[in-house]
Write an enzyme that holds these catalytic residues in place. Structure first.
Site, PDB file in Angstrom:
ATOM      1  N   GLN A 114      48.927  50.344  46.477  1.00 52.43           N
ATOM      2  CA  GLN A 114      49.356  48.971  46.183  1.00 52.43           C
ATOM      3  C   GLN A 114      50.402  48.492  47.188  1.00 52.43           C
ATOM      4  O   GLN A 114      50.412  47.326  47.581  1.00 52.43           O
ATOM      5  CB  GLN A 114      49.944  48.936  44.758  1.00 52.43           C
ATOM      6  CG  GLN A 114      50.060  47.551  44.168  1.00 52.43           C
ATOM      7  CD  GLN A 114      48.740  47.059  43.573  1.00 52.43           C
ATOM      8  OE1 GLN A 114      48.070  47.792  42.873  1.00 52.43           O
ATOM      9  NE2 GLN A 114      48.378  45.834  43.854  1.00 52.43           N
ATOM     10  N   LYS A 129      52.934  50.559  40.149  1.00 53.17           N
ATOM     11  CA  LYS A 129      51.775  50.683  39.252  1.00 53.17           C
ATOM     12  C   LYS A 129      52.225  51.385  37.991  1.00 53.17           C
ATOM     13  O   LYS A 129      53.195  52.143  38.013  1.00 53.17           O
ATOM     14  CB  LYS A 129      50.694  51.535  39.934  1.00 53.17           C
ATOM     15  CG  LYS A 129      49.309  51.287  39.400  1.00 53.17           C
ATOM     16  CD  LYS A 129      48.668  50.132  40.113  1.00 53.17           C
ATOM     17  CE  LYS A 129      47.330  49.770  39.529  1.00 53.17           C
ATOM     18  NZ  LYS A 129      46.621  48.824  40.404  1.00 53.17           N
ATOM     19  N   GLY A 168      47.412  43.345  35.055  1.00 52.55           N
ATOM     20  CA  GLY A 168      46.351  44.173  34.480  1.00 52.55           C
ATOM     21  C   GLY A 168      45.738  45.128  35.485  1.00 52.55           C
ATOM     22  O   GLY A 168      45.979  45.045  36.688  1.00 52.55           O
ATOM     23  N   ASP A 169      44.957  46.048  34.972  1.00 52.43           N
ATOM     24  CA  ASP A 169      44.104  46.944  35.762  1.00 52.43           C
ATOM     25  C   ASP A 169      43.049  47.407  34.751  1.00 52.43           C
ATOM     26  O   ASP A 169      42.819  46.704  33.752  1.00 52.43           O
ATOM     27  CB  ASP A 169      44.935  48.098  36.354  1.00 52.43           C
ATOM     28  CG  ASP A 169      44.211  48.836  37.482  1.00 52.43           C
ATOM     29  OD1 ASP A 169      44.208  48.354  38.624  1.00 52.43           O
ATOM     30  OD2 ASP A 169      43.622  49.913  37.220  1.00 52.43           O
ATOM     31  N   THR A 213      39.879  38.984  42.202  1.00 50.94           N
ATOM     32  CA  THR A 213      39.593  40.257  42.873  1.00 50.94           C
ATOM     33  C   THR A 213      38.139  40.300  43.331  1.00 50.94           C
ATOM     34  O   THR A 213      37.836  40.653  44.481  1.00 50.94           O
ATOM     35  CB  THR A 213      39.914  41.450  41.947  1.00 50.94           C
ATOM     36  OG1 THR A 213      41.183  41.224  41.333  1.00 50.94           O
ATOM     37  CG2 THR A 213      39.926  42.747  42.712  1.00 50.94           C
ATOM     38  N   ASN A 244      36.154  42.934  35.045  1.00 50.80           N
ATOM     39  CA  ASN A 244      36.564  41.746  35.740  1.00 50.80           C
ATOM     40  C   ASN A 244      36.123  41.677  37.205  1.00 50.80           C
ATOM     41  O   ASN A 244      35.573  40.682  37.674  1.00 50.80           O
ATOM     42  CB  ASN A 244      38.090  41.851  35.695  1.00 50.80           C
ATOM     43  CG  ASN A 244      38.737  40.560  35.864  1.00 50.80           C
ATOM     44  OD1 ASN A 244      38.179  39.564  35.462  1.00 50.80           O
ATOM     45  ND2 ASN A 244      39.899  40.579  36.462  1.00 50.80           N
ATOM     46  N   SER A 385      47.943  36.949  42.011  1.00 47.51           N
ATOM     47  CA  SER A 385      49.096  37.205  41.138  1.00 47.51           C
ATOM     48  C   SER A 385      50.359  36.656  41.792  1.00 47.51           C
ATOM     49  O   SER A 385      51.229  36.081  41.117  1.00 47.51           O
ATOM     50  CB  SER A 385      49.282  38.707  40.895  1.00 47.51           C
ATOM     51  OG  SER A 385      48.443  39.161  39.862  1.00 47.51           O
TER      52      SER A 385
HETATM   53  N1  GLU Z   1      45.475  45.927  39.383  1.00 46.48           N
HETATM   54  C1  GLU Z   1      45.202  45.029  40.456  1.00 46.48           C
HETATM   55  C2  GLU Z   1      45.214  45.777  41.770  1.00 46.48           C
HETATM   56  O1  GLU Z   1      44.806  46.900  41.815  1.00 46.48           O
HETATM   57  C3  GLU Z   1      46.072  43.789  40.433  1.00 46.48           C
HETATM   58  C4  GLU Z   1      47.540  43.998  40.433  1.00 46.48           C
HETATM   59  C5  GLU Z   1      48.366  42.718  40.248  1.00 46.48           C
HETATM   60  O2  GLU Z   1      47.798  41.637  40.125  1.00 46.48           O
HETATM   61  O3  GLU Z   1      49.581  42.863  40.253  1.00 46.48           O
HETATM   62  O4  GLU Z   1      45.553  45.264  42.811  1.00 46.48           O
END
Ligand code: GLU
Length: 453
Positions: A114, A129, A168-169, A213, A244, A385
């Site tokens: 990330q 995360k 989310g994830d 995404t 999603n 985001s």
């Molecule tokens: N979980 C998503 C990622 O893997 C989005 C994370 C977010 O929007 O902060 O990038």
């Protein structure tokens, strides 16, 4: 496997020693270090001040107990995590994953990825995360709410719009974000909209965040195909997953003239030669929250539609021109990559985080398949985001068209930046190298400017 130079090899050995048994984290670090060989050769200053060592060590790791009461009045215990990996570019930013496989190594690998992904977006966001080994499957709405409230009862003290902004994830969507935001609001007595992203529209969410995404990955692959003078038009596409990311990849691929012929969930995969009916998938997954085999039950046997149970075959056996793995880490193996190459795959765009094994990536690259790594291709989610945070900070709400236009521009710039970086470092067309180096350089420059902290 690429041979690392001595210095990078010893950094990796130290990461493995201090994070014993965390294989996904080792895998993610190794991949980045493999790309950094070319950086330290060209820019030895990046190897100074223990910059690389610091980047591999999370700034803070939080592990906590999450007690909750199920519908039978039994007390249950799960483990909660938040790994605040790097805040050189902005507040920690990254999703929460609720899945029984979650452990500290998985959260660490995701937080590490990330950090580079967020850097690639060009937005002011650091990397983090979190999540829990809680399994939402089969849980009632009341159980989900009580779990989310208990999770937030500990997490709230570690987050904030200027500190750490979860989203989310896997296993965490709009419903869970709502329950967590509600509990945060109650505990803090503050309406701090920018503390979480992925919110619903009526309380501070952003248009296009749900789609971002999947749309973003599709834009990225379209740009890659464009470098070869082709596009999605008339292409057969396989998208693994049916969450999603997968659903909105399907939507965008279809609008670009491609045909998605297979999708999956953890119970197996469905093939529909006429093109998967997205409306039905949305109904099964977003409304009924049911298994994907429902598709076959509703549509009926024959007519080019079939279902293969998990363990009895791989979705990557389905011939396609473009593969978009959008389920979970290491879902696409070396064997799958060989099958895809044999079947003539032209491009792969990773919608999930690290879905291809290192062997699979090597096979694609050696075969000349266009390969987009997740930290670049799936960055549209977190980028949107950041747009949600921007709207919250200015108490504004943008139209869908405006937000999607920003997303498309960000994806185009990530694509071009990865391609230009790969060229600059002598590996044209290597998006893995381009993404790792471009992400690293932005984070490392910022860390250096901020001193040893
Ligand atoms: N979980 C998503 C990622 O893997 C989005 C994370 C977010 O929007 O902060 O990038």
């Amino acid at each position: 496997m690429v041979q690392l130079d001595e210095r990078l090899e010893s950094i990796l050995a130290e990461v493995i020693r201090r994070n014993a048994g965390e294989s996904e984290f080792h895998q993610a670090v190794r991949e980045v270090l493999e790309s950094l060989g070319r950086v330290v050769a060209k820019r030895p200053d990046f190897a100074e001040g223990a910059l690389i060592e610091r980047i591999c060590e999370p700034e803070r790791q939080i592990i906590f107990r999450v007690p909750w009461v199920d519908d039978q009045n039994q007390v249950r215990i799960n483990r909660g995590f938040r790994v605040q990996f790097n805040s050189a570019l902005g507040p920690y930013k990254g999703g929460l994953r609720f899945h029984p496989s979650v452990n500290v190594g998985i959260i660490k690998f995701l937080g590490f990825e990330q950090t580079f992904k967020n850097a690639l977006t060009g937005m002011p966001i650091g990397g983090g995360k979190g999540g829990s080994d809680f399994d939402p499957k089969g849980r009632s709405e009341g159980e989900i709410m009580r779990f989310c409230q208990s999770f937030m009862t500990e997490l709230y003290r570690h987050i904030g719009e200027y500190t750490d902004v979860p989203a989310g994830d896997i296993g965490v969507g709009g419903r869970e974000i709502g329950f967590m935001f509600g509990q945060y609001k109650r505990l803090t007595n503050r309406y701090e909209a920018g503390v979480l992203t992925g919110k619903a529209l009526f309380y501070g969410g952003s248009r296009a965040r749900t789609e971002a995404t999947g749309y973003g990955n599709t834009y990225f692959v379209q740009s890659m195909l464009g470098t070869k003078g082709t596009s999605f038009e008339g292409k057969k596409v396989v998208v693994s997953g049916s969450g999603n990311v997968a659903i909105y990849s399907h939507e965008k691929v279809t609008s670009f003239g491609g045909k998605v012929v297979a999708m999956s969930d953890s119970s197996g995969y469905i093939v529909d030669e006429n093109g998967i009916d997205l409306k039905l998938i949305k109904e099964i997954k977003e409304v009924r929250r049911a298994r994907i085999s429902e598709y076959l039950r509703i549509k009926g046997e024959g007519k080019g539609i079939y279902f293969v149970k998990a363990g009895e075959g791989s979705i990557w056996d389905v011939p396609c021109d473009v593969a978009m793995p959008s389920a979970t880490q290491n879902e696409l193996t070396g064997k799958d990559a060989k099958t895809l190459v044999k079947n003539g795959v032209q491009a792969v765009g990773e919608g999930a985080n690290m879905p291809s094994t290192p062997e699979a990536i090597r096979i694609f690259q050696e075969a000349g398949v266009l390969f987009a790594p997740g930290k670049a291709a799936n960055a549209g989610g977190v980028a949107t985001s950041a747009l949600e945070m921007q709207q919250n900070a200015s108490r504004d709400s943008w139209s869908f068209a405006q937000t999607e236009a920003r997303l498309a521009a960000i994806m185009a710039s990530i694509h071009d930046n990865c391609a230009a970086t790969a060229d600059e470092y002598g590996a044209p067309g290597d998006y893995v190298l381009g993404a790792n180096i471009a992400g690293f350089v932005r984070v490392a420059e910022s860390m250096r400017a901020l001193g040893v902290i």
